[in-house]
Design a protein around this motif. Sequence first.
Motif, PDB file in Angstrom:
ATOM      1  N   GLU A 114       0.839  -1.198   0.000  1.00 12.34           N
ATOM      2  CA  GLU A 114       0.000   0.000   0.000  1.00 12.34           C
ATOM      3  C   GLU A 114       0.878   1.254   0.000  1.00 12.34           C
ATOM      4  OE1 GLU A 114      -3.375   2.441   0.056  1.00 12.34           O
ATOM      5  OE2 GLU A 114      -3.118   0.331  -0.455  1.00 12.34           O
ATOM      6  N   PHE A 115       1.930   1.240   0.808  1.00 13.30           N
ATOM      7  CA  PHE A 115       2.866   2.367   0.863  1.00 13.30           C
ATOM      8  C   PHE A 115       3.545   2.553  -0.496  1.00 13.30           C
ATOM      9  CE2 PHE A 115       7.205   3.944   1.719  1.00 13.30           C
ATOM     10  CZ  PHE A 115       6.879   5.182   2.226  1.00 13.30           C
ATOM     11  N   LYS A 116       3.941   1.459  -1.121  1.00 14.32           N
ATOM     12  CA  LYS A 116       4.590   1.516  -2.430  1.00 14.32           C
ATOM     13  C   LYS A 116       3.641   2.111  -3.467  1.00 14.32           C
ATOM     14  CE  LYS A 116       6.926  -1.563  -5.668  1.00 14.32           C
ATOM     15  NZ  LYS A 116       7.307  -2.953  -5.920  1.00 14.32           N
ATOM     16  N   ARG A 117       2.362   1.718  -3.424  1.00  9.13           N
ATOM     17  CA  ARG A 117       1.377   2.237  -4.366  1.00  9.13           C
ATOM     18  C   ARG A 117       1.197   3.739  -4.185  1.00  9.13           C
ATOM     19  NH1 ARG A 117      -3.442   3.917  -4.439  1.00  9.13           N
ATOM     20  NH2 ARG A 117      -3.928   3.420  -2.290  1.00  9.13           N
ATOM     21  N   LYS A 118       1.089   4.181  -2.915  1.00  9.05           N
ATOM     22  CA  LYS A 118       0.904   5.610  -2.643  1.00  9.05           C
ATOM     23  C   LYS A 118       2.129   6.415  -3.072  1.00  9.05           C
ATOM     24  CE  LYS A 118      -2.505   5.340   1.022  1.00  9.05           C
ATOM     25  NZ  LYS A 118      -2.845   5.659   2.392  1.00  9.05           N
ATOM     26  N   LEU A 119       3.314   5.874  -2.852  1.00  8.61           N
ATOM     27  CA  LEU A 119       4.539   6.553  -3.248  1.00  8.61           C
ATOM     28  C   LEU A 119       4.597   6.704  -4.768  1.00  8.61           C
ATOM     29  CD1 LEU A 119       7.177   7.772  -2.216  1.00  8.61           C
ATOM     30  CD2 LEU A 119       8.212   5.516  -2.438  1.00  8.61           C
ATOM     31  N   HIS A 120       4.224   5.654  -5.482  1.00 14.56           N
ATOM     32  CA  HIS A 120       4.210   5.706  -6.944  1.00 14.56           C
ATOM     33  C   HIS A 120       3.215   6.766  -7.429  1.00 14.56           C
ATOM     34  CE1 HIS A 120       4.607   4.391 -11.046  1.00 14.56           C
ATOM     35  NE2 HIS A 120       3.305   4.208 -11.127  1.00 14.56           N
ATOM     36  N   GLU A 121       2.052   6.818  -6.787  1.00 12.47           N
ATOM     37  CA  GLU A 121       1.038   7.811  -7.155  1.00 12.47           C
ATOM     38  C   GLU A 121       1.559   9.227  -6.908  1.00 12.47           C
ATOM     39  OE1 GLU A 121      -3.258   9.074  -5.379  1.00 12.47           O
ATOM     40  OE2 GLU A 121      -2.925   6.921  -5.695  1.00 12.47           O
ATOM     41  N   LEU A 122       2.223   9.430  -5.785  1.00 14.75           N
ATOM     42  CA  LEU A 122       2.787  10.738  -5.465  1.00 14.75           C
ATOM     43  C   LEU A 122       3.863  11.128  -6.482  1.00 14.75           C
ATOM     44  CD1 LEU A 122       2.894  13.103  -3.450  1.00 14.75           C
ATOM     45  CD2 LEU A 122       4.589  11.807  -2.167  1.00 14.75           C
ATOM     46  N   GLU A 123       4.720  10.189  -6.848  1.00  9.82           N
ATOM     47  CA  GLU A 123       5.752  10.466  -7.849  1.00  9.82           C
ATOM     48  C   GLU A 123       5.116  10.856  -9.184  1.00  9.82           C
ATOM     49  OE1 GLU A 123       7.968   6.842  -7.842  1.00  9.82           O
ATOM     50  OE2 GLU A 123       9.445   7.619  -6.434  1.00  9.82           O
ATOM     51  N   ARG A 124       4.049  10.156  -9.546  1.00 11.14           N
ATOM     52  CA  ARG A 124       3.355  10.467 -10.796  1.00 11.14           C
ATOM     53  C   ARG A 124       2.797  11.891 -10.753  1.00 11.14           C
ATOM     54  NH1 ARG A 124      -1.848   9.775 -12.103  1.00 11.14           N
ATOM     55  NH2 ARG A 124      -2.178   8.632 -10.183  1.00 11.14           N
ATOM     56  N   LYS A 125       2.180  12.266  -9.630  1.00 10.33           N
ATOM     57  CA  LYS A 125       1.625  13.611  -9.497  1.00 10.33           C
ATOM     58  C   LYS A 125       2.730  14.661  -9.527  1.00 10.33           C
ATOM     59  CE  LYS A 125      -2.579  12.604  -6.889  1.00 10.33           C
ATOM     60  NZ  LYS A 125      -3.248  12.743  -5.591  1.00 10.33           N
ATOM     61  N   ASP A 170       6.042  18.842 -12.015  1.00 11.48           N
ATOM     62  CA  ASP A 170       7.365  19.257 -12.484  1.00 11.48           C
ATOM     63  C   ASP A 170       7.285  19.782 -13.914  1.00 11.48           C
ATOM     64  OD1 ASP A 170       8.575  18.634 -10.121  1.00 11.48           O
ATOM     65  OD2 ASP A 170       9.441  16.730 -10.802  1.00 11.48           O
ATOM     66  N   GLN A 171       6.526  19.104 -14.760  1.00 13.86           N
ATOM     67  CA  GLN A 171       6.377  19.554 -16.141  1.00 13.86           C
ATOM     68  C   GLN A 171       5.688  20.912 -16.191  1.00 13.86           C
ATOM     69  OE1 GLN A 171       4.281  16.357 -18.003  1.00 13.86           O
ATOM     70  NE2 GLN A 171       6.114  15.082 -18.216  1.00 13.86           N
ATOM     71  N   ALA A 172       4.673  21.099 -15.377  1.00 19.12           N
ATOM     72  CA  ALA A 172       3.955  22.374 -15.353  1.00 19.12           C
ATOM     73  C   ALA A 172       4.870  23.482 -14.854  1.00 19.12           C
ATOM     74  CB  ALA A 172       2.711  22.266 -14.468  1.00 19.12           C
TER      75      ALA A 172
END
Length: 178
Positions: free
Chosen positions: A130-141, A146-148
Amino acid sequence: MTCKPLPVSLERIAQSILVLRGHRVLRDADLAALYGVSTKRLNEQVRRNLDRFPEDFMFQVTEEEQTALRSQFATSNAGRGGRRYLPYVFTEHGAIMAASVLNTPRAVEMSIYVVRTFVKLRDTLASNQEFKRKLHELERKLGAHDQAIASILSAIRELMNPPEPPKKRRIGFIQSDD
């Protein structure tokens, strides 16, 4: 009801649990030590009750797996007084079944702690996923942010550069050198 102190800590049991072939398992020697019997006695009882131990309860390690385990646990070589056969490993269900075929008070008592340890590891693994999933989601956001931010900074840099003065046409007669 009074709680007896644990003969072995859950952490000690957890350290004995390995992952082989995608299963969390206990080696026969570790399980025998927990249950207070010799490895020979454990394996003897298992062989007498093989119909209770399907492949998802217990399996014998391969030579390659044994070599990896030997180097990991620094056990003796087979030619120098060590084991002369490949060890068995038991899954959570196999460990419970082993306690039932041994039928000693210590084996029954320790099987409860073995099950609790497997459950604790499963819960820990689930929370890590669950922690890994949330971290991946945060990195994606953050990647999108970063692009913006990069495009905003680029626009600001463009605005900071003074525009080139417009080229004015000179008034008057311009003589060309042709």
